[in-house]
Design an enzyme around this catalytic site. Structure first.
Site, PDB file in Angstrom:
ATOM      1  N   ASP A   1       0.764  -1.247   0.000  1.00 57.12           N
ATOM      2  CA  ASP A   1       0.000   0.000   0.000  1.00 57.12           C
ATOM      3  C   ASP A   1       0.801   1.307   0.000  1.00 57.12           C
ATOM      4  O   ASP A   1       0.602   2.157  -0.841  1.00 57.12           O
ATOM      5  CB  ASP A   1      -0.940   0.028   1.220  1.00 57.12           C
ATOM      6  CG  ASP A   1      -1.857  -1.190   1.270  1.00 57.12           C
ATOM      7  OD1 ASP A   1      -1.665  -2.134   0.474  1.00 57.12           O
ATOM      8  OD2 ASP A   1      -2.769  -1.205   2.111  1.00 57.12           O
TER       9      ASP A   1
ATOM     10  N   GLU B   1       1.643  -9.533  11.445  1.00 52.64           N
ATOM     11  CA  GLU B   1       1.484  -9.088  10.057  1.00 52.64           C
ATOM     12  C   GLU B   1       2.844  -8.854   9.392  1.00 52.64           C
ATOM     13  O   GLU B   1       3.087  -9.255   8.277  1.00 52.64           O
ATOM     14  CB  GLU B   1       0.647  -7.795  10.052  1.00 52.64           C
ATOM     15  CG  GLU B   1       0.246  -7.298   8.680  1.00 52.64           C
ATOM     16  CD  GLU B   1      -0.678  -6.074   8.759  1.00 52.64           C
ATOM     17  OE1 GLU B   1      -0.842  -5.519   9.871  1.00 52.64           O
ATOM     18  OE2 GLU B   1      -1.224  -5.685   7.718  1.00 52.64           O
TER      19      GLU B   1
HETATM   20  C1  GLC Z   1      -2.999  -4.369   3.721  1.00 51.26           C
HETATM   21  C2  GLC Z   1      -1.837  -4.893   2.893  1.00 51.26           C
HETATM   22  C3  GLC Z   1      -2.371  -5.811   1.821  1.00 51.26           C
HETATM   23  C4  GLC Z   1      -3.178  -6.917   2.475  1.00 51.26           C
HETATM   24  C5  GLC Z   1      -4.246  -6.372   3.411  1.00 51.26           C
HETATM   25  C6  GLC Z   1      -4.893  -7.455   4.252  1.00 51.26           C
HETATM   26  O1  GLC Z   1      -3.858  -3.581   2.984  1.00 51.26           O
HETATM   27  O2  GLC Z   1      -1.086  -3.861   2.343  1.00 51.26           O
HETATM   28  O3  GLC Z   1      -1.336  -6.345   1.052  1.00 51.26           O
HETATM   29  O4  GLC Z   1      -3.748  -7.725   1.508  1.00 51.26           O
HETATM   30  O5  GLC Z   1      -3.695  -5.443   4.298  1.00 51.26           O
HETATM   31  O6  GLC Z   1      -3.930  -8.185   4.950  1.00 51.26           O
END
Ligand code: GLC
Length: 433
Positions: free
Chosen positions: A163, A394
């Site tokens: 992102d 994460e």
């Molecule tokens: C964030 C990350 C993305 C992921 C999402 C859910 O938006 O950047 O890559 O898929 O979270 O984990």
């Protein structure tokens, strides 16, 4: 009959997936991400394949049930109503049922479907047969709607899956913000759940968030029409990450086609076009694959994990190999998402420095297939040690290993089960919040 003994951390990883299972789909982590995300779901499916193959296929099939008529597979599917979540279906304004977002995410599906199939080919064959035309349509969508300039273009930073990485800074700088947009007003009035749940210094900054919402406002206004997004949308950048993921996915899709006895000539032609188009990402001044703004042609001039996904596609160039070694040697754990020598590097801010087990697993897949076994082993060991010490988070600070972001994270558990936890026998540490 011998009983299968489950290693404690393996069991903990399964428990994360099962705990995030909402009945047919697996959320990335409770509260922060309460829906089905595209590439997260594919990793969860791969994780399930180590202990429950039917559940793995169900996950994949539910994701593909939300494929758009255009072939696009959306990056989020809102299976449930959660009025607390922002930005929800009303902000996206995409007319699908169940509601979805209006953009896609890295197409790891063909690659992971092939891996799930290989666990049990007999059980997998009917699923591969059913999914194959959908994968072909999705790949064709990428080529048609996103690869007009050669490499894959993204219309929103969220499409990249990385992102807020520095790759998008130049494109984001040009996104106009309308201060009177009701959703921007709402977001500024503190409806960002991420900030209530996590440290602000680990999340994208507020000015980024305004721009993310501005791109959504545009998408909503054109009903997520791809041509409109490309011709008139506020953001359009070439993404090394998705380009290499898609290139690899083509190779796996062609293999799936061969398994089914399908004619793969068209897929091979598309793959060749993409491979040639990816050459445009090469920034010769720096010696690395680089994002660029499609409209201005300007390179981002930043090195990050998108470039390192080249290995996944079997691509390597000596100049970038040297940067890869330099960046990796600067940190203690895994591949940093941004260059540690850049002034923009922030070891705990999301995609601007931290190491992500899920990306490490993709880079490692490439390293292994290219025969770079020592590097693969080192990456596996470093990633495993993060999880052994901290649990399934994460992402992590690549310098001191501090766990960051959300806890009990699905794809981190999945890459433990499928990749970095293999052959290790540690005990689960109860360190998650
Ligand atoms: C964030 C990350 C993305 C992921 C999402 C859910 O938006 O950047 O890559 O898929 O979270 O984990």
């Amino acid at each position: 009959m011998t009983q299968t003994l489950t290693k404690p951390l393996d069991q903990a990883a399964r428990d994360v997936l099962l705990g995030n299972d909402r009945g047919g789909y697996t959320i990335p982590t409770a509260r922060l991400y309460p829906f089905q995300w595209n590439w997260d779901s594919m990793f969860s499916a791969w994780g399930y394949a180590t202990f429950d193959i039917p559940r793995a296929w169900a996950e994949v099939e539910l994701l593909f049930a939300s494929q758009w008529p255009s072939g696009m597979v959306p990056h989020m599917v809102f299976h449930e109503v959660d009025p607390e979540y922002f930005p929800g279906p009303d902000v996206w304004g995409a007319h699908q049922s169940p509601p979805t977002s209006g953009i896609s995410q890295p197409p790891v599906a063909a690659t992971l479907i092939r891996k799930i199939y290989e666990v049990d080919p007999e059980a997998g064959l009917p699923h591969v047969k059913a999914l194959y035309p959908k994968l072909v349509a999705w790949h064709a969508w990428w080529l048609r709607e996103r690869c007009f300039d050669g490499p894959v273009a993204i219309t929103h930073p969220w499409e990249s899956g990385r992102d807020n990485c520095p790759d998008w800074d130049i494109g984001m700088a040009g996104v106009p913000v309308d201060d009177s947009d009701p959703f921007i007003v709402k977001s500024r009035a503190n409806s960002r759940r991420d900030l209530g749940l996590l440290n602000a210094d680990q999340r994208p900054v507020a000015s980024d968030y305004d721009r993310y919402l501005s791109i959504l406002a545009f998408g909503r206004s054109v009903n997520w029409d791809d041509r409109e997004m490309i011709e008139n949308g506020p953001f359009l950048m070439a993404d090394p990450g998705i380009t290499f993921v898609l290139m690899r996915a083509y190779a796996d899709l062609i293999e799936l086609g061969n398994i089914l006895g399908a004619d793969t000539a068209e897929l091979k032609a598309q793959e060749a076009r993409l491979r040639e188009g990816a050459g445009k990402l090469w920034n010769a001044d720096h010696g690395w694959f680089d994002a660029y703004d499609i409209r201005s042609g300007e390179f981002a001039n930043v090195l990050g994990s998108g470039a390192f996904l080249a290995y996944l596609a079997g691509v390597s160039r000596p100049a970038q190999d040297a940067h890869f070694a330099r960046a990796w040697d600067k940190v203690a754990y895994g591949i940093p998402s941004a260059d540690p020598d850049s002034e923009r590097f922030e070891p705990r801010r999301y995609w601007r420095g931290p190491t992500w087990p899920v990306v490490n697993s993709l880079i490692a897949m490439g390293l292994k297939d290219m025969g770079r076994l020592q590097a693969e082993e080192r990456l596996r060991d470093e990633t495993a040690r993060l999880i052994e010490a901290g649990g399934f988070w994460e992402y992590y600070d690549p310098i001191d290993g501090t766990p960051c972001g959300g806890p009990s994270f699905g794809w981190t558990a999945a890459v433990w089960l499928t990749w970095c936890g293999q052959g290790r026998t540690p005990l689960a540490a109860d360190k998650e919040r």
